[in-house]
Design an enzyme around this catalytic site. Structure first.
Site, mmCIF file in Angstrom:
data_model
loop_
_atom_site.group_PDB
_atom_site.id
_atom_site.type_symbol
_atom_site.label_atom_id
_atom_site.label_comp_id
_atom_site.label_asym_id
_atom_site.label_seq_id
_atom_site.Cartn_x
_atom_site.Cartn_y
_atom_site.Cartn_z
ATOM 1 N N ASP A 147 -6.888 -7.515 5.800
ATOM 2 C CA ASP A 147 -7.593 -6.284 6.212
ATOM 3 C C ASP A 147 -8.921 -6.507 6.950
ATOM 4 O OD1 ASP A 147 -5.474 -5.316 4.788
ATOM 5 O OD2 ASP A 147 -6.638 -4.271 3.276
ATOM 6 N N LYS A 190 0.289 -2.503 5.517
ATOM 7 C CA LYS A 190 0.472 -2.157 4.107
ATOM 8 C C LYS A 190 -0.162 -0.806 3.794
ATOM 9 C CE LYS A 190 -3.499 -4.921 2.465
ATOM 10 N NZ LYS A 190 -4.303 -3.861 1.875
ATOM 11 N N CYS A 202 -8.638 -5.264 -2.085
ATOM 12 C CA CYS A 202 -7.371 -5.726 -1.503
ATOM 13 C C CYS A 202 -7.124 -7.218 -1.672
ATOM 14 C CB CYS A 202 -7.296 -5.291 -0.041
ATOM 15 S SG CYS A 202 -7.162 -3.490 0.084
ATOM 16 N N LYS A 255 -3.228 -1.252 -1.582
ATOM 17 C CA LYS A 255 -4.268 -2.282 -1.654
ATOM 18 C C LYS A 255 -3.642 -3.674 -1.662
ATOM 19 C CE LYS A 255 -7.232 1.051 -1.899
ATOM 20 N NZ LYS A 255 -7.743 1.545 -0.605
HETATM 21 C C1 C5J Z 1 -9.631 -3.083 1.098
HETATM 22 C C2 C5J Z 1 -10.452 -0.959 0.376
HETATM 23 N N1 C5J Z 1 -9.098 -3.679 2.159
HETATM 24 N N2 C5J Z 1 -11.530 -1.469 -0.218
HETATM 25 N N3 C5J Z 1 -9.613 -1.725 1.099
HETATM 26 O O1 C5J Z 1 -10.142 -3.721 0.208
HETATM 27 O O2 C5J Z 1 -10.219 0.226 0.271
#
Ligand code: C5J
Length: 225
Positions: free
Chosen positions: A29, A134, A167, A137
Site C-alpha cells: 500500500d 485488495k 495493513c 487490510k
Molecule cells: C493501511 C490503513 N494500508 N491504515 N491502511 O494500513 O487504513
C-alpha cells in the site's frame, strides 16, 4: 549470492535464513493517498513525513530485488468504482464527512483508477511485477495473492510498506497462518503514530517470533551482497 542458496540476515528474535529465489519482496500500500502531502492521509490530520521516511530504504531494497531478478509484488488498498466490494461498515467507519468512495484531494478516496489510489512514483511497479488490489487490510483477504505465491513456489516474504500496525501487521499475520516466513525491515515500514510503529514491530517478533522476524534494510542488503 547464489539465488538458490540460503542466505542469513541478522534479525530479531534470531537470524532469518532465506533462499532468495523463493523469497518475494511484498510492498504494501505505498499509495499516494497515504504518503503524499495533499493526499487523504494528510487531509485527516496525519503527518505524512512519518511514512515518507520509508521511501528511500524501500527504493534501495526494490533496486536490489530487481537487480537480482528476484520476485517483487505490490499491493494497493482500494475498491471498485461502483463500491460493490466496500462493506457498509467500512464505508461509514470514523463517521467523518468525507469517507471512502467520496471525492478527496486526489480523486475518489481508495477507489481503483483514481490518482490517490496509485502507487507513489518513487516505487512504481514494473509491468512484470504483480499488483494485488485488495479491498481489506490484509493482502490475502479476497485476493489471488496466495495462488500467485504458490504458483511461483514462494515460501518466504520480506514485507514492507504502510502502515506498520494496520495493513503490514494484518498481512504478516495472514501470511504466517498460511505457512509463509515473514521478515519485516523496520526502516521500510511506517506508521503515522510512533508508538504504533514500535508496538507493531514488537508484536511480530515477540514470543520467539510469533508472526515473524524484524530486521532492517541494510542487514538484508548485506546478506544479499
Ligand atoms: C493501511 C490503513 N494500508 N491504515 N491502511 O494500513 O487504513
Amino acid at each position: 549470492m547464489t539465488k538458490d542458496r540460503s542466505v542469513t540476515v541478522q534479525a530479531e528474535p534470531y537470524p532469518f535464513e532465506f533462499i532468495p529465489a523463493t523469497c518475494a519482496l511484498l510492498l504494501i500500500d505505498l499509495q499516494r493517498d497515504f504518503l503524499e502531502p495533499g493526499g487523504f492521509g494528510e487531509m485527516l490530520g496525519n503527518d505524512v513525513s512519518q511514512l515518507r521516511r520509508v521511501i528511500e530504504p524501500n527504493r534501495k531494497l526494490l533496486a536490489a530485488w530487481r537487480d537480482k531478478a528476484l520476485p517483487v509484488m505490490h499491493t494497493r488498498e482500494g475498491h471498485r468504482p461502483d463500491l460493490s466490494d466496500l462493506p457498509p461498515a467500512k464505508k461509514i467507519r470514523g463517521g467523518g464527512k468525507t469517507t471512502i468512495g467520496d471525492v478527496g484531494p486526489m480523486g475518489r478516496i481508495l477507489v481503483r483508477g483514481e490518482a490517490g489510489h496509485d502507487i507513489i512514483p518513487e516505487l512504481y511497479p514494473l509491468a512484470s511485477e504483480p499488483v494485488i488490489d485488495k479491498p481489506g487490510k490484509g493482502a490475502f483477504f479476497a485476493t489471488d495473492l496466495h495462488a500467485i505465491l504458490q504458483n511461483r513456489g514462494i515460501t518466504q516474504l520480506i514485507v514492507t510498506g504502510v502502515t506498520t500496525e494496520v495493513c503490514v501487521n494484518t498481512t504478516v499475520r495472514e501470511a504466517n497462518d498460511r505457512g509463509y516466513d515473514c521478515l519485516v525491515p523496520e526502516d521500510c515500514v511506517g506508521s503515522y503514530f510512533p508508538e504504533f510503529q514500535t508496538m507493531g514491530l514488537k508484536m511480530i517478533k515477540a514470543q520467539g517470533g510469533i508472526f515473524g522476524w524484524v530486521s532492517d534494510s541494510e542487514s538484508i542488503l548485506a546478506a544479499l551482497a
